[in-house]
Design a protein around this motif. Structure first.
Motif, PDB file in Angstrom:
ATOM      1  N   GLU A 117       9.852   0.138  11.875  1.00 38.81           N
ATOM      2  CA  GLU A 117       9.228   1.467  11.966  1.00 38.81           C
ATOM      3  C   GLU A 117       7.734   1.382  11.671  1.00 38.81           C
ATOM      4  O   GLU A 117       6.920   2.010  12.355  1.00 38.81           O
ATOM      5  CB  GLU A 117       9.893   2.436  10.981  1.00 38.81           C
ATOM      6  N   ALA A 118       7.380   0.608  10.671  1.00 40.50           N
ATOM      7  CA  ALA A 118       5.969   0.453  10.308  1.00 40.50           C
ATOM      8  C   ALA A 118       5.189  -0.236  11.417  1.00 40.50           C
ATOM      9  O   ALA A 118       4.066   0.181  11.756  1.00 40.50           O
ATOM     10  CB  ALA A 118       5.856  -0.332   9.003  1.00 40.50           C
ATOM     11  N   ALA A 151       0.837   8.990   2.767  1.00 40.85           N
ATOM     12  CA  ALA A 151       2.046   9.812   2.629  1.00 40.85           C
ATOM     13  C   ALA A 151       3.217   9.223   3.416  1.00 40.85           C
ATOM     14  O   ALA A 151       4.217   9.895   3.619  1.00 40.85           O
ATOM     15  CB  ALA A 151       1.758  11.240   3.093  1.00 40.85           C
ATOM     16  N   TYR A 152       3.104   7.979   3.839  1.00 41.21           N
ATOM     17  CA  TYR A 152       4.189   7.343   4.585  1.00 41.21           C
ATOM     18  C   TYR A 152       5.426   7.178   3.704  1.00 41.21           C
ATOM     19  O   TYR A 152       5.328   7.027   2.485  1.00 41.21           O
ATOM     20  CB  TYR A 152       3.775   5.961   5.085  1.00 41.21           C
ATOM     21  N   ASP A 153       6.580   7.149   4.341  1.00 41.92           N
ATOM     22  CA  ASP A 153       7.856   6.970   3.658  1.00 41.92           C
ATOM     23  C   ASP A 153       7.929   5.554   3.073  1.00 41.92           C
ATOM     24  O   ASP A 153       7.866   4.576   3.821  1.00 41.92           O
ATOM     25  CB  ASP A 153       8.991   7.191   4.658  1.00 41.92           C
ATOM     26  N   THR A 203       0.827  -1.207   0.000  1.00 40.69           N
ATOM     27  CA  THR A 203       0.000   0.000   0.000  1.00 40.69           C
ATOM     28  C   THR A 203       0.862   1.257   0.000  1.00 40.69           C
ATOM     29  O   THR A 203       0.618   2.190  -0.779  1.00 40.69           O
ATOM     30  CB  THR A 203      -0.942  -0.002   1.217  1.00 40.69           C
ATOM     31  N   VAL A 204       1.861   1.281   0.848  1.00 37.33           N
ATOM     32  CA  VAL A 204       2.713   2.472   0.973  1.00 37.33           C
ATOM     33  C   VAL A 204       3.565   2.670  -0.276  1.00 37.33           C
ATOM     34  O   VAL A 204       3.693   3.793  -0.782  1.00 37.33           O
ATOM     35  CB  VAL A 204       3.572   2.388   2.253  1.00 37.33           C
TER      36      VAL A 204
END
Length: 162
Positions: free
Chosen positions: A38-39, A29-31, A21-22
């Protein structure tokens, strides 16, 4: 399909859906270079929030996280985020998760639910949220860098619960 609270040992199934998805870059807007650790720290929400998974016999279909939108004097309004596996789209997973999240917020005494950043080109999500009674209360023009559409707006959406 069954929806239940996520456990730490669900992360290996959540991570591919989160990453897919990211990396697609169309809704969050996630990195895209965020690590799994981190996720996980971001997605597996501790109380007073919660994270849930939608499961079927063939594995994880989707996930959602929910809780207070703001701390302190803003904690009576909730928020949520959703991700559905590309293989499970069109099977009602998003609607089931959304209905679960709305019910969860009601059961926990929230006065409303605010989505802070719904990408205006995400027409499937917008149709779902509107069908559940959410309204766009504002739009930040050009706030999201979409990979194919360029700079598009982010909607703030709200559903009153009382």
């Amino acid at each position: 399909m069954r929806i239940r609270e996520a456990r730490e040992d669900d992360w290996p199934q959540i991570w591919p859906v989160f990453r897919e998805t990211v990396v697609a870059g169309e809704t969050y807007a996630y990195d895209p270079d965020m690590s799994s650790e981190e996720a996980r720290a971001m997605w597996l929400t501790p109380p007073p929030g919660a994270t849930v998974v939608a499961m079927a016999d063939d594995g994880l279909l989707g996930t959602a996280k929910m809780g207070p939108n703001r701390p302190g004097r803003g904690s009576h309004v909730g928020t949520a985020s959703f991700m559905v596996s590309s293989e499970a789209r069109g099977r009602g997973v998003g609607r089931a998760l959304a209905e679960h999240v709305v019910d969860w917020h009601r059961e926990h005494g929230f006065r409303g639910i605010q989505f802070n950043a719904v990408v205006e080109t995400n027409v499937v999500a917008l149709r779902l949220w509107r069908s559940l009674g959410f309204e766009v209360v504002g739009t930040v023009p050009g706030a999201f860098a979409h990979p194919t559409e360029g700079y598009v707006g982010l909607h703030v959406m709200y559903l009153p619960l009382v």
